[in-house]
Design a protein around this motif. Structure first.
Motif, PDB file in Angstrom:
ATOM      1  N   GLN A 180       0.837  -1.207   0.000  1.00  0.00           N
ATOM      2  CA  GLN A 180       0.000   0.000   0.000  1.00  0.00           C
ATOM      3  C   GLN A 180       0.871   1.255   0.000  1.00  0.00           C
ATOM      4  N   LEU A 181       1.951   1.246   0.778  1.00  0.00           N
ATOM      5  CA  LEU A 181       2.873   2.388   0.774  1.00  0.00           C
ATOM      6  C   LEU A 181       3.415   2.645  -0.627  1.00  0.00           C
ATOM      7  N   ASP A 182       3.646   1.557  -1.367  1.00  0.00           N
ATOM      8  CA  ASP A 182       4.217   1.663  -2.707  1.00  0.00           C
ATOM      9  C   ASP A 182       3.270   2.362  -3.681  1.00  0.00           C
ATOM     10  N   ARG A 183       1.987   2.401  -3.342  1.00  0.00           N
ATOM     11  CA  ARG A 183       1.007   3.058  -4.218  1.00  0.00           C
ATOM     12  C   ARG A 183       0.973   4.570  -4.029  1.00  0.00           C
ATOM     13  N   PHE A 184       1.641   5.063  -3.000  1.00  0.00           N
ATOM     14  CA  PHE A 184       1.742   6.512  -2.816  1.00  0.00           C
ATOM     15  C   PHE A 184       2.907   7.035  -3.638  1.00  0.00           C
ATOM     16  N   LEU A 185       2.646   8.020  -4.473  1.00  0.00           N
ATOM     17  CA  LEU A 185       3.715   8.638  -5.264  1.00  0.00           C
ATOM     18  C   LEU A 185       4.759   9.247  -4.333  1.00  0.00           C
ATOM     19  N   PHE A 186       4.285  10.012  -3.338  1.00  0.00           N
ATOM     20  CA  PHE A 186       5.164  10.703  -2.393  1.00  0.00           C
ATOM     21  C   PHE A 186       4.823  10.344  -0.955  1.00  0.00           C
ATOM     22  N   LYS A 187       5.852  10.359  -0.114  1.00  0.00           N
ATOM     23  CA  LYS A 187       5.635  10.486   1.322  1.00  0.00           C
ATOM     24  C   LYS A 187       6.268  11.824   1.692  1.00  0.00           C
ATOM     25  N   ILE A 188       5.417  12.759   2.116  1.00  0.00           N
ATOM     26  CA  ILE A 188       5.868  14.127   2.379  1.00  0.00           C
ATOM     27  C   ILE A 188       6.037  14.313   3.877  1.00  0.00           C
ATOM     28  N   ASN A 189       7.262  14.577   4.308  1.00  0.00           N
ATOM     29  CA  ASN A 189       7.532  14.825   5.722  1.00  0.00           C
ATOM     30  C   ASN A 189       7.409  16.320   6.010  1.00  0.00           C
ATOM     31  N   VAL A 190       6.500  16.654   6.919  1.00  0.00           N
ATOM     32  CA  VAL A 190       6.223  18.060   7.228  1.00  0.00           C
ATOM     33  C   VAL A 190       6.864  18.418   8.559  1.00  0.00           C
ATOM     34  N   SER A 191       7.692  19.446   8.548  1.00  0.00           N
ATOM     35  CA  SER A 191       8.411  19.855   9.762  1.00  0.00           C
ATOM     36  C   SER A 191       7.736  21.065  10.411  1.00  0.00           C
ATOM     37  N   TYR A 192       8.244  21.446  11.567  1.00  0.00           N
ATOM     38  CA  TYR A 192       7.744  22.634  12.246  1.00  0.00           C
ATOM     39  C   TYR A 192       8.102  23.889  11.446  1.00  0.00           C
ATOM     40  N   PRO A 193       7.306  24.954  11.560  1.00  0.00           N
ATOM     41  CA  PRO A 193       7.677  26.213  10.891  1.00  0.00           C
ATOM     42  C   PRO A 193       8.843  26.877  11.609  1.00  0.00           C
ATOM     43  N   SER A 194       9.513  27.782  10.902  1.00  0.00           N
ATOM     44  CA  SER A 194      10.586  28.564  11.532  1.00  0.00           C
ATOM     45  C   SER A 194       9.965  29.597  12.472  1.00  0.00           C
ATOM     46  N   LEU A 195      10.797  30.263  13.280  1.00  0.00           N
ATOM     47  CA  LEU A 195      10.299  31.283  14.211  1.00  0.00           C
ATOM     48  C   LEU A 195       9.593  32.405  13.459  1.00  0.00           C
ATOM     49  N   GLU A 196      10.203  32.848  12.344  1.00  0.00           N
ATOM     50  CA  GLU A 196       9.622  33.940  11.557  1.00  0.00           C
ATOM     51  C   GLU A 196       8.258  33.534  10.988  1.00  0.00           C
ATOM     52  N   GLU A 197       8.192  32.279  10.499  1.00  0.00           N
ATOM     53  CA  GLU A 197       6.924  31.794   9.935  1.00  0.00           C
ATOM     54  C   GLU A 197       5.852  31.673  11.012  1.00  0.00           C
ATOM     55  N   GLU A 198       6.269  31.249  12.207  1.00  0.00           N
ATOM     56  CA  GLU A 198       5.290  31.110  13.297  1.00  0.00           C
ATOM     57  C   GLU A 198       4.729  32.468  13.709  1.00  0.00           C
ATOM     58  N   ILE A 199       5.566  33.492  13.698  1.00  0.00           N
ATOM     59  CA  ILE A 199       5.094  34.852  13.987  1.00  0.00           C
ATOM     60  C   ILE A 199       4.076  35.284  12.927  1.00  0.00           C
ATOM     61  N   GLN A 200       4.383  34.977  11.639  1.00  0.00           N
ATOM     62  CA  GLN A 200       3.456  35.315  10.549  1.00  0.00           C
ATOM     63  C   GLN A 200       2.134  34.563  10.695  1.00  0.00           C
ATOM     64  N   ILE A 201       2.208  33.299  11.156  1.00  0.00           N
ATOM     65  CA  ILE A 201       0.991  32.505  11.365  1.00  0.00           C
ATOM     66  C   ILE A 201       0.100  33.175  12.405  1.00  0.00           C
ATOM     67  N   LEU A 202       0.717  33.625  13.509  1.00  0.00           N
ATOM     68  CA  LEU A 202      -0.045  34.287  14.574  1.00  0.00           C
ATOM     69  C   LEU A 202      -0.660  35.596  14.073  1.00  0.00           C
ATOM     70  N   GLU A 203       0.119  36.376  13.318  1.00  0.00           N
ATOM     71  CA  GLU A 203      -0.381  37.649  12.787  1.00  0.00           C
ATOM     72  C   GLU A 203      -1.551  37.412  11.830  1.00  0.00           C
TER      73      GLU A 203
END
Length: 332
Positions: A180-203
């Motif tokens: 079943q894993l083989d049927r996925f084109l991608f496995k996308i690993n999502v990391s935490y945002p950077s500090l600057e991005e997290e500030i933008q998320i809050l704003e």
């Protein structure tokens, strides 16, 4: 005049595939998502590539890093049917496929289609459902059809599965089978945002106030346009030396001392298709070694298994793929 003719031929050669509309569509989709999603550009680009390459994607990351909302909003940019299914340990195949109900008026059984009969399927926490339900999903992913009571039902294109899972919490989960894993084109690993991005998320969240996120995103593509762009991707040129480069990368996974299980030819095809989509997004009608290197990790990371010794040492599949890619000579 004779000296100018080769130049005209060269100009025609450079415009073999018209990618203007495709590029504009991708740019517009990114702009729409940018109204809500801060950062996570790699995840967004890989999801768009998976749509163009007509492949499913598995998104892995801790809770709260916008896995579900990104996939949901991406589906919103397309005028197609969308279903969201929350996988749980008590979920049965009929809960996603549908069931046959007896119609008293006709004295016959009627098949009532389940939520899997849609175009874009978002499956939350895919590893929480038991084997029976995974098997039912597997047929739809692999064959793009569902068999119920001996009758085959073809899935309407586009049919794409975006699935999420949490890499940390494993209690009450079922490991996805390798097939079943083989049927996925991608496995996308999502990391935490950077500090600057997290500030933008809050704003951004503060400024939105009572606005609903989904209302900020508009539909841009129809099913017909998606099919057209998927056909365009197939026209992207791949030189023979790059086909050999892709094959060499995949072949190396089968003889690598760090790996217990290598990748199959399906992985080679996945790298080629994903590279074509990436090239098209960047306005090129041909792929380059850089395209291949960029998609190799999300394509191969979930298709290989480390030896127990390397796993105990803390080595990851992604690191091994990077070592393999870096160790193979780039075609000139």
């Amino acid at each position: 005049m004779e000296e100018q003719e080769p130049q005209d031929d060269a100009l025609q050669f450079n415009s073999r595939v018209d990618l203007t509309r495709l590029q504009k569509a991708v740019s517009n989709i990114k702009s729409e998502l940018g109204k809500v999603i801060i950062g996570q550009q790699d995840m967004i680009e890989l999801l768009i590539i998976s749509i163009l390459a007509n492949g499913h994607s598995l998104i892995e990351g801790v809770p709260g890093v916008a896995k579900t909302v990104t996939a949901k909003l991406l589906a919103k940019t397309m005028s197609v049917d969308f279903s969201r299914i929350q996988f749980t340990p008590d979920l049965m195949p009929s809960d996603i496929l549908g069931t046959s109900i007896f119609n008293i008026k006709t004295s016959e059984f009627e098949f009532k289609k389940g939520p899997l009969f849609s175009n874009i399927i978002l499956i939350d926490e895919i590893n929480r459902a038991p084997a029976k339900t995974q098997a039912a999903l597997f047929e739809a992913m692999a064959e793009r059809q569902i068999t119920m009571d001996g009758v085959e039902y073809a899935m309407e294109p586009p049919f794409l599965v975006f699935a999420t899972q949490n890499p940390i919490e494993q209690e009450g989960t079922y490991r996805l089978p390798e097939a079943q894993l083989d049927r996925f084109l991608f496995k996308i690993n999502v990391s935490y945002p950077s500090l600057e991005e997290e500030i933008q998320i809050l704003e951004s969240k503060h400024e939105q106030k009572a606005k609903v996120e989904e209302d900020l995103v508009s539909a841009l593509l129809s099913a017909k346009q998606i099919a057209e762009y998927q056909d365009t991707i197939k026209e992207i040129v791949v030189e023979k030396n790059l086909l050999k480069y892709i094959a060499s990368i995949v072949d190396n996974t089968r003889s690598n001392a760090n790996l217990y299980l290598g990748a199959s030819p399906r992985a080679s095809i996945a790298i080629m298709d994903a590279s074509k989509a990436l090239a098209a997004i960047n306005g090129r009608d041909f792929i380059t070694p850089d395209d291949i290197k960029k998609v190799a990790i999300p394509v191969l990371g979930h298709r290989i298994l480390l030896t127990p010794e390397r796993e105990m040492e803390g080595l990851t599949a992604q690191q091994v793929v990077k070592q393999i890619v870096d160790g193979i000579e780039i075609p000139r």
